[in-house]
Scaffold this active site. Structure first.
Site, short mmCIF file in Angstrom:
data_model
loop_
_atom_site.label_atom_id
_atom_site.label_comp_id
_atom_site.label_asym_id
_atom_site.label_seq_id
_atom_site.Cartn_x
_atom_site.Cartn_y
_atom_site.Cartn_z
N GLU A 104 1.03 -1.09 -0.25
CA GLU A 104 -0.11 0.02 0.08
C GLU A 104 0.94 1.48 -0.22
O GLU A 104 1.64 1.32 0.90
CB GLU A 104 -0.92 0.14 1.16
CG GLU A 104 -2.15 -0.86 1.12
CD GLU A 104 -2.92 -0.96 2.48
OE1 GLU A 104 -3.99 -1.58 2.24
OE2 GLU A 104 -2.66 -0.17 3.47
N CYS A 105 0.68 2.25 -0.95
CA CYS A 105 1.27 3.52 -1.11
C CYS A 105 2.90 3.23 -1.02
O CYS A 105 3.53 3.04 -1.91
CB CYS A 105 0.73 4.30 0.10
SG CYS A 105 0.94 6.36 -0.18
N GLY A 106 3.44 3.37 0.23
CA GLY A 106 4.74 3.36 0.17
C GLY A 106 5.56 2.04 -0.08
O GLY A 106 6.40 2.01 -0.97
N LEU A 162 4.13 0.26 -2.54
CA LEU A 162 4.03 0.53 -4.27
C LEU A 162 5.27 0.92 -4.52
O LEU A 162 5.95 0.71 -5.32
CB LEU A 162 2.80 1.44 -4.41
CG LEU A 162 2.72 1.88 -6.00
CD1 LEU A 162 2.84 0.68 -6.73
CD2 LEU A 162 1.54 2.73 -6.16
N SER A 212 -0.94 -0.65 -4.37
CA SER A 212 -1.71 0.40 -4.88
C SER A 212 -1.70 1.56 -3.93
O SER A 212 -0.95 1.27 -2.78
CB SER A 212 -3.16 0.07 -5.13
OG SER A 212 -3.90 0.00 -3.87
#
Length: 426
Positions: A319-321, A323, A405
């Site tokens: 998630e986020c970081g 990704l 993502s």
């Protein structure tokens, strides 16, 4: 339901995190909660209380789970202190009161203490407090804390303007009480634990000196009974191991997600990508959000771990970081190279709640699965991807067992996510 109090602000920046964390440090045996999808403030709450910091988000978890989550997170505590988000009435954009501090306070029938930034203000404080008290009669604004007061004389003027509501105290301007900020808010505890501990101790002492804690506890004790069951994860014997990135670069974790994984039969094996050169033995890998952009040089220099992650063939959730870490590069620095994208930091914030549908089959997020999540980032990747479709379009990447993502997801309302990850390990 145990005694409970909501610490709200007139707006972002009013000082509610400072005051809420100080109250948590000054009282004993406190269960701490943060309204909204925040990861950083709960890290300060955890340091102040010695218990996990938890989130209450009526968008991510549904309104029906707010009270059960408080019951779960408050077990064994004497009082629940709930820090609000933004201003008291600010919620999910375009959705009225949904997910606002006021919404959560009403769901919990909890009294609200309003923190007012009183810099450059005198009698006008009365108009502000009057507006917040009367805007929604179902919100019980039961007390006020005056913040950033310039002097004792200034505090007296403010108190005289507020004869009809308990003023629980006044905190003077003090640079020692400030917590450093950067592009996504406060600097997380994981990056500055020793200094953060000193700041929290100072906050606790300031609160003891300047706030009426007895009156605050009495307000919390006046909250009515709210019967019902506690939210709870299943409890199964561990049968798989899930490696989970922690440390300063990957510190964004919802406590309930971790509990759901453990309850579904996963033993969690933590590692720090800044220092550990090998993954722990594991069947699956979780790379959560955080600040890989701040530690890009260190992450890139850990070549052995990057190469091992690139070879990992079990399920991966990022998630986020996470990704960004799986990309080929982050601001030109080599990363794990699992995904055929390049990541770059920008100057434009992407922020907001999302209602997303999975576009591609993955063991944890099958095609067509719907979920609610939240985005909060300045970075971007070079391709739109095939993981989710939501109101901002397509984003994220699914590649074999990898699902990565920008969407942060809270699983309290969808415990099957943890079940699917454990099943995929087989």
């Amino acid at each position: 339901m145990i005694p409970r109090i909501v610490i709200a602000g007139t707006s972002s920046g009013a000082g509610k995190t400072t005051i809420a964390t100080g109250i948590m440090a000054a009282l004993s045996n406190v269960a701490a909660f943060k309204v909204g999808p925040d990861f950083i403030d709960p890290s300060y709450h955890a340091l102040a209380t010695g218990r996990p910091g938890r989130n209450l988000d009526a968008f991510l978890s549904t309104p029906e789970l707010i009270a059960p989550l408080v019951r779960h997170g408050s077990k064994g505590a004497d009082i629940a202190v709930i820090e609000g988000v933004m201003g008291l009435y600010d919620g999910a954009s375009g959705r009225g009161e949904l997910a606002s501090t006021a919404h959560v306070a009403k769901l919990l029938q909890a009294p609200v203490v309003l923190v007012v930034n009183c810099e450059a203000m005198a009698r006008s404080v009365a108009a502000i407090v009057h507006g917040y008290r009367t805007f929604d009669p179902d919100v019980n604004v039961a007390g006020v804390i005056l913040n950033r007061v310039g002097s004792s004389f200034h505090a007296d003027i403010l108190r005289e303007a507020l004869p009809d509501i308990p003023v629980l105290g006044a905190l003077h301007r003090d640079a020692n009480l400030e917590v450093p900020e950067r592009h996504l808010g406060l600097v997380p505890v994981a990056e500055r634990a020793p200094r953060a501990r000193r700041v929290i101790e100072h906050l606790g002492e300031a609160v003891k000196q300047h706030l009426d804690l007895d009156a605050l506890v009495k307000l919390a004790q006046a909250a009515p009974e709210l019967p019902g069951d506690a939210w709870a994860p299943r409890e199964e014997t561990a049968k798989v191991r899930v490696a989970i990135a922690r440390g300063p670069a990957f510190s964004f974790h919802y406590q309930e997600n971790l509990e759901l994984l453990a309850g579904a039969g996963a033993e969690l094996a933590e590692f720090d990508p800044l220092h550990d050169e090998a993954l722990p033995e594991a069947d699956a890998l979780i790379l959560a959000g955080g600040f890989p952009e701040v530690f890009g040089s260190e992450l890139s220099a850990n070549t052995a771990l990057r190469e091992e992650i690139a070879r990992f063939d079990g399920p991966i959730l990022a998630e986020c970081g996470g990704l960004l870490y799986l990309a080929e590069t982050l601001d030109e620095r080599p990363m794990c190279g699992v995904l055929p994208v390049e990541a770059h930091m920008g100057d434009r914030l992407t922020l907001g709640y999302r209602e997303a549908t999975s576009l591609s089959d993955h063991p944890v997020w099958p095609a067509g699965t719907t979920t609610r999540g939240h985005e909060f980032h300045y970075s971007k990747v070079s391709a739109a991807g095939n993981a989710w479709e939501h109101q901002r379009g397509r984003e994220g990447h699914v590649q074999g067992n990898v699902h990565a993502s920008y969407l942060h997801t809270h699983w309290a309302a969808t415990p099957e996510v943890a079940d699917r990850l454990v099943a995929a390990c087989g």
